[in-house]
Design a protein around this motif. Structure first.
Motif, PDB file in Angstrom:
ATOM      1  N   PRO A   1       3.841 -38.607 -22.629  1.00  0.00           N
ATOM      2  CA  PRO A   1       4.745 -37.777 -23.430  1.00  0.00           C
ATOM      3  C   PRO A   1       4.059 -37.252 -24.685  1.00  0.00           C
ATOM      4  O   PRO A   1       3.067 -37.820 -25.153  1.00  0.00           O
ATOM      5  CB  PRO A   1       5.880 -38.741 -23.788  1.00  0.00           C
ATOM      6  CG  PRO A   1       5.243 -40.095 -23.733  1.00  0.00           C
ATOM      7  CD  PRO A   1       4.205 -40.033 -22.654  1.00  0.00           C
ATOM      8  N   ALA A   2       4.592 -36.160 -25.223  1.00  0.00           N
ATOM      9  CA  ALA A   2       4.071 -35.599 -26.465  1.00  0.00           C
ATOM     10  C   ALA A   2       4.407 -36.516 -27.633  1.00  0.00           C
ATOM     11  O   ALA A   2       5.381 -37.288 -27.572  1.00  0.00           O
ATOM     12  CB  ALA A   2       4.666 -34.211 -26.687  1.00  0.00           C
ATOM     13  N   PRO A   3       3.639 -36.480 -28.720  1.00  0.00           N
ATOM     14  CA  PRO A   3       4.003 -37.271 -29.908  1.00  0.00           C
ATOM     15  C   PRO A   3       5.400 -36.902 -30.387  1.00  0.00           C
ATOM     16  O   PRO A   3       5.840 -35.755 -30.247  1.00  0.00           O
ATOM     17  CB  PRO A   3       2.935 -36.851 -30.935  1.00  0.00           C
ATOM     18  CG  PRO A   3       1.777 -36.382 -30.111  1.00  0.00           C
ATOM     19  CD  PRO A   3       2.371 -35.746 -28.896  1.00  0.00           C
ATOM     20  N   ALA A   4       6.094 -37.864 -30.939  1.00  0.00           N
ATOM     21  CA  ALA A   4       7.454 -37.624 -31.415  1.00  0.00           C
ATOM     22  C   ALA A   4       7.464 -36.570 -32.507  1.00  0.00           C
ATOM     23  O   ALA A   4       6.570 -36.515 -33.354  1.00  0.00           O
ATOM     24  CB  ALA A   4       8.058 -38.924 -31.932  1.00  0.00           C
ATOM     25  N   THR A   5       8.477 -35.714 -32.491  1.00  0.00           N
ATOM     26  CA  THR A   5       8.630 -34.715 -33.540  1.00  0.00           C
ATOM     27  C   THR A   5       9.165 -35.392 -34.798  1.00  0.00           C
ATOM     28  O   THR A   5       9.630 -36.530 -34.775  1.00  0.00           O
ATOM     29  CB  THR A   5       9.591 -33.610 -33.107  1.00  0.00           C
ATOM     30  OG1 THR A   5      10.914 -34.176 -32.976  1.00  0.00           O
ATOM     31  CG2 THR A   5       9.169 -32.988 -31.778  1.00  0.00           C
TER      32      THR A   5
ATOM     33  N   HIS B   1      10.308 -29.909 -14.779  1.00  0.00           N
ATOM     34  CA  HIS B   1       9.519 -29.382 -15.880  1.00  0.00           C
ATOM     35  C   HIS B   1      10.462 -29.179 -17.061  1.00  0.00           C
ATOM     36  O   HIS B   1      11.607 -28.723 -16.897  1.00  0.00           O
ATOM     37  CB  HIS B   1       8.878 -28.041 -15.511  1.00  0.00           C
ATOM     38  CG  HIS B   1       7.706 -28.177 -14.599  1.00  0.00           C
ATOM     39  ND1 HIS B   1       6.929 -27.098 -14.215  1.00  0.00           N
ATOM     40  CD2 HIS B   1       7.158 -29.260 -13.991  1.00  0.00           C
ATOM     41  CE1 HIS B   1       5.974 -27.508 -13.404  1.00  0.00           C
ATOM     42  NE2 HIS B   1       6.099 -28.823 -13.259  1.00  0.00           N
ATOM     43  N   LEU B   2       9.991 -29.512 -18.261  1.00  0.00           N
ATOM     44  CA  LEU B   2      10.765 -29.353 -19.484  1.00  0.00           C
ATOM     45  C   LEU B   2      10.113 -28.322 -20.387  1.00  0.00           C
ATOM     46  O   LEU B   2       8.880 -28.191 -20.412  1.00  0.00           O
ATOM     47  CB  LEU B   2      10.882 -30.692 -20.224  1.00  0.00           C
ATOM     48  CG  LEU B   2      11.612 -31.814 -19.496  1.00  0.00           C
ATOM     49  CD1 LEU B   2      11.491 -33.110 -20.274  1.00  0.00           C
ATOM     50  CD2 LEU B   2      13.069 -31.447 -19.287  1.00  0.00           C
ATOM     51  N   HIS B   3      10.933 -27.612 -21.145  1.00  0.00           N
ATOM     52  CA  HIS B   3      10.433 -26.588 -22.063  1.00  0.00           C
ATOM     53  C   HIS B   3      11.144 -26.738 -23.405  1.00  0.00           C
ATOM     54  O   HIS B   3      12.359 -26.812 -23.463  1.00  0.00           O
ATOM     55  CB  HIS B   3      10.702 -25.190 -21.484  1.00  0.00           C
ATOM     56  CG  HIS B   3      10.202 -24.076 -22.363  1.00  0.00           C
ATOM     57  ND1 HIS B   3      10.947 -23.550 -23.391  1.00  0.00           N
ATOM     58  CD2 HIS B   3       9.026 -23.398 -22.361  1.00  0.00           C
ATOM     59  CE1 HIS B   3      10.247 -22.595 -23.984  1.00  0.00           C
ATOM     60  NE2 HIS B   3       9.086 -22.484 -23.375  1.00  0.00           N
ATOM     61  N   GLY B   4      10.380 -26.801 -24.498  1.00  0.00           N
ATOM     62  CA  GLY B   4      10.960 -26.830 -25.832  1.00  0.00           C
ATOM     63  C   GLY B   4      10.989 -28.209 -26.454  1.00  0.00           C
ATOM     64  O   GLY B   4      10.620 -29.210 -25.835  1.00  0.00           O
TER      65      GLY B   4
ATOM     66  N   ALA C   1       3.119 -35.966 -18.152  1.00  0.00           N
ATOM     67  CA  ALA C   1       2.139 -35.203 -18.929  1.00  0.00           C
ATOM     68  C   ALA C   1       2.866 -34.177 -19.780  1.00  0.00           C
ATOM     69  O   ALA C   1       4.034 -33.848 -19.541  1.00  0.00           O
ATOM     70  CB  ALA C   1       1.139 -34.514 -18.001  1.00  0.00           C
ATOM     71  N   HIS C   2       2.167 -33.679 -20.799  1.00  0.00           N
ATOM     72  CA  HIS C   2       2.719 -32.636 -21.659  1.00  0.00           C
ATOM     73  C   HIS C   2       1.623 -31.639 -22.001  1.00  0.00           C
ATOM     74  O   HIS C   2       0.438 -31.880 -21.765  1.00  0.00           O
ATOM     75  CB  HIS C   2       3.297 -33.243 -22.940  1.00  0.00           C
ATOM     76  CG  HIS C   2       2.240 -33.753 -23.880  1.00  0.00           C
ATOM     77  ND1 HIS C   2       1.646 -35.000 -23.728  1.00  0.00           N
ATOM     78  CD2 HIS C   2       1.649 -33.195 -24.966  1.00  0.00           C
ATOM     79  CE1 HIS C   2       0.752 -35.181 -24.678  1.00  0.00           C
ATOM     80  NE2 HIS C   2       0.739 -34.092 -25.455  1.00  0.00           N
ATOM     81  N   ALA C   3       2.020 -30.513 -22.579  1.00  0.00           N
ATOM     82  CA  ALA C   3       1.072 -29.482 -22.998  1.00  0.00           C
ATOM     83  C   ALA C   3       1.739 -28.616 -24.046  1.00  0.00           C
ATOM     84  O   ALA C   3       2.951 -28.700 -24.277  1.00  0.00           O
ATOM     85  CB  ALA C   3       0.623 -28.638 -21.799  1.00  0.00           C
TER      86      ALA C   3
ATOM     87  N   ALA D   1       5.454 -31.467  -8.571  1.00  0.00           N
ATOM     88  CA  ALA D   1       5.734 -31.090  -9.958  1.00  0.00           C
ATOM     89  C   ALA D   1       4.490 -31.164 -10.826  1.00  0.00           C
ATOM     90  O   ALA D   1       4.220 -30.260 -11.629  1.00  0.00           O
ATOM     91  CB  ALA D   1       6.825 -32.002 -10.518  1.00  0.00           C
ATOM     92  N   ILE D   2       3.709 -32.234 -10.693  1.00  0.00           N
ATOM     93  CA  ILE D   2       2.505 -32.398 -11.509  1.00  0.00           C
ATOM     94  C   ILE D   2       1.445 -31.371 -11.122  1.00  0.00           C
ATOM     95  O   ILE D   2       0.771 -30.803 -11.998  1.00  0.00           O
ATOM     96  CB  ILE D   2       1.965 -33.834 -11.362  1.00  0.00           C
ATOM     97  CG1 ILE D   2       2.967 -34.839 -11.941  1.00  0.00           C
ATOM     98  CG2 ILE D   2       0.616 -33.979 -12.041  1.00  0.00           C
ATOM     99  CD1 ILE D   2       2.621 -36.283 -11.671  1.00  0.00           C
ATOM    100  N   THR D   3       1.279 -31.107  -9.836  1.00  0.00           N
ATOM    101  CA  THR D   3       0.293 -30.119  -9.391  1.00  0.00           C
ATOM    102  C   THR D   3       0.604 -28.740  -9.954  1.00  0.00           C
ATOM    103  O   THR D   3      -0.285 -28.030 -10.447  1.00  0.00           O
ATOM    104  CB  THR D   3       0.266 -30.060  -7.853  1.00  0.00           C
ATOM    105  OG1 THR D   3      -0.079 -31.348  -7.339  1.00  0.00           O
ATOM    106  CG2 THR D   3      -0.745 -29.031  -7.376  1.00  0.00           C
ATOM    107  N   GLU D   4       1.864 -28.340  -9.902  1.00  0.00           N
ATOM    108  CA  GLU D   4       2.260 -27.041 -10.425  1.00  0.00           C
ATOM    109  C   GLU D   4       2.121 -26.991 -11.951  1.00  0.00           C
ATOM    110  O   GLU D   4       1.715 -25.972 -12.517  1.00  0.00           O
ATOM    111  CB  GLU D   4       3.697 -26.733 -10.015  1.00  0.00           C
ATOM    112  CG  GLU D   4       4.225 -25.389 -10.506  1.00  0.00           C
ATOM    113  CD  GLU D   4       3.493 -24.198  -9.906  1.00  0.00           C
ATOM    114  OE1 GLU D   4       3.730 -23.079 -10.380  1.00  0.00           O
ATOM    115  OE2 GLU D   4       2.672 -24.392  -8.970  1.00  0.00           O
ATOM    116  N   PHE D   5       2.432 -28.093 -12.607  1.00  0.00           N
ATOM    117  CA  PHE D   5       2.296 -28.160 -14.066  1.00  0.00           C
ATOM    118  C   PHE D   5       0.834 -27.997 -14.467  1.00  0.00           C
ATOM    119  O   PHE D   5       0.518 -27.259 -15.420  1.00  0.00           O
ATOM    120  CB  PHE D   5       2.834 -29.497 -14.565  1.00  0.00           C
ATOM    121  CG  PHE D   5       2.956 -29.594 -16.060  1.00  0.00           C
ATOM    122  CD1 PHE D   5       4.042 -29.030 -16.717  1.00  0.00           C
ATOM    123  CD2 PHE D   5       1.998 -30.261 -16.807  1.00  0.00           C
ATOM    124  CE1 PHE D   5       4.161 -29.127 -18.096  1.00  0.00           C
ATOM    125  CE2 PHE D   5       2.113 -30.357 -18.185  1.00  0.00           C
ATOM    126  CZ  PHE D   5       3.192 -29.798 -18.838  1.00  0.00           C
TER     127      PHE D   5
END
Length: 454
Positions: free
Chosen positions: A187-191, A151-154, A130-132, A171-175
């Protein structure tokens, strides 16, 4: 009598479709062994004789030189083109890097770690659940196929691992607890940077020019057709508005356009690409006061929408403090969207207006950001197109007290810009252009955030 096999030879040069990518052209035999060695250094095959290195951190020249040294140590002939050699020898840095305490080599290490994460995702070694969007950047949760959950950032060269967990459930519960309603599956859309690198890895040099450009229609496609003319737009705007004067910054990477009152300023970043901010517009009550309001536009923003913003800012409606944000002013500012049949929705702190039909475009109002300072980190208004509001192809971001007429002009252009038009500035409202040179007696512009500079 059989001829002896030709000795293998590699030529490294800049890739035509992407300024920093590097292409390796292989001649002689055996090519399979050469390809295997190049793969170790980040090159990927396009055909039997051509491989390409396309990274998300723009560090291809640095790693190409490392590859050349390693291959020469194996007694393989490697030539480097003059253009690539110039890139290798050029020292550059990321402007406004979030880790200013790092040396150039340390910044390169951070970027390389981000590249490894990107490659792990691309090759399926790291599965993103998942992403946000946290209001600043993209965050995500994923699990390595044979490792921990993280968890990933950026995004791009700034993506880092922020937390590590023993299992995916934790990990998913905390996210989900951290980001709530903003969480989206997968995943988020590609930049734009990732898309550009992907195109370089999947098409031979010059192949893009050989293919005919398909005809496109619709709101987003019509605007996108003019997205590459920002340099001409800056010149046309200055020619049409004599009250504005052109100033060049010390490093030649940016131009500042100042209104003669010194209370309106626009910074243009010549090197910004994709979703980097190309334009930064700001208004002040006096030449030395704090900002009243500000707006930014990415390099990928359609030129006609930027033009609507600039012409509106140049009019008297953009001067002075804006009226307080009320339901009436919001309705008035977004009236062109309502008239065009855009769908309005309310989700938590957000009010959104989405384009009808299949085109991805819209305007978002963030009520949480209203109470910030004019230079606060969260935009109050986001005008966007392509993908989603949190990962758009292009975007304008405006602070809380931007004048309602300016936002209305942008909304009108967004709603009505459904056909490809030639780039013609709106007739000037002031006298003809007068050219001015930089004068040291004029106060310097307020600080902005330019993109990468060499």
């Amino acid at each position: 009598m059989p001829h002896p096999e030709a000795a293998p030879h590699i030529r490294l040069g800049l890739y035509q479709e992407r300024s920093s990518a590097v292409a390796a052209t292989i001649t002689g035999t055996p090519t399979r062994a050469i390809q295997a060695l190049l793969t170790i250094h980040g090159f990927e095959s396009l055909d039997e004789q051509t491989m390409v290195m396309a990274r998300i951190d723009r560090e291809e020249p640095h790693y190409a030189e490392q590859a050349a040294r390693a291959l020469r140590a194996e007694n393989i002939t490697v030539d480097i083109t003059p253009e690539l050699r110039e890139e290798i020898d050029t020292e550059w840095t990321w402007a406004n890097h979030p880790m200013p305490w790092c040396s150039r080599e340390e910044i390169r290490e951070v970027s390389n770690d981000a590249q490894k994460i990107y490659d792990d995702i691309r090759h399926g070694r790291l599965i993103i659940h998942a992403h946000a969007h946290d209001g600043w950047t993209t965050v995500a949760v994923g699990t390595y196929r044979e490792g921990p959950s993280i968890h990933l950032h950026g995004e791009n060269h700034l993506r880092t691992e922020s937390m590590r967990y023993d299992n995916p459930v934790e990990a998913i519960t905390e996210f989900d607890r951290l980001y709530g309603d903003a969480v989206r599956p997968g995943p988020a859309p590609a930049t734009s940077t990732e898309l550009e690198a992907e195109r370089a890895r999947t098409s031979l040099p010059g192949a893009a020019d050989a293919q005919p450009t398909p005809a496109t229609t619709g709101l987003v496609d019509a605007h996108a057709a003019a997205a590459g003319s920002h340099e001409a737009l800056l010149d046309d705007f200055l020619e049409s508005h004599g009250e504005w004067e052109k100033w060049r910054t010390w490093d030649d990477s940016s131009t500042v356009a100042n209104h003669e009152s010194l209370t309106l300023r626009a910074l243009f970043d010549h090197e910004a690409q994709g979703r980097d901010n190309k334009w930064t517009l700001a208004a002040y009550e006096t030449p030395v006061s704090e900002r009243l309001w500000s707006a930014t536009a990415t390099a990928s923003t359609p030129a006609e929408i930027v033009l609507a913003m600039l012409n509106s800012a140049a009019s008297e409606s953009a001067w002075g403090p804006s009226a307080s944000l009320t339901e009436t002013t919001i309705i008035e500012a977004t009236r062109p969207l309502a008239d065009a049949g855009w769908k309005q929705t309310i989700e938590g702190r957000y009010i959104r207006w989405d384009a009808p039909g299949k085109e991805a475009a819209g305007i978002q109002f963030d009520s949480f950001a209203v109470g910030q300072r004019p230079d606060g980190p969260l935009p109050t208004w986001t005008v966007w197109g392509g993908n989603t509001v949190h990962q758009p192809t292009w975007a304008l971001e405006l602070s809380a007290h931007v004048p309602a007429p300016l936002l209305q002009d942008i909304a009108f252009e967004l709603a009505e810009g459904r056909s490809v038009r030639s780039l013609q500035p709106i007739p000037p409202r002031g006298p003809a252009l007068r050219t001015a040179q930089a004068d040291t007696t004029v106060p310097p512009p307020a600080p902005f955030l330019p993109g990468r500079r060499r």
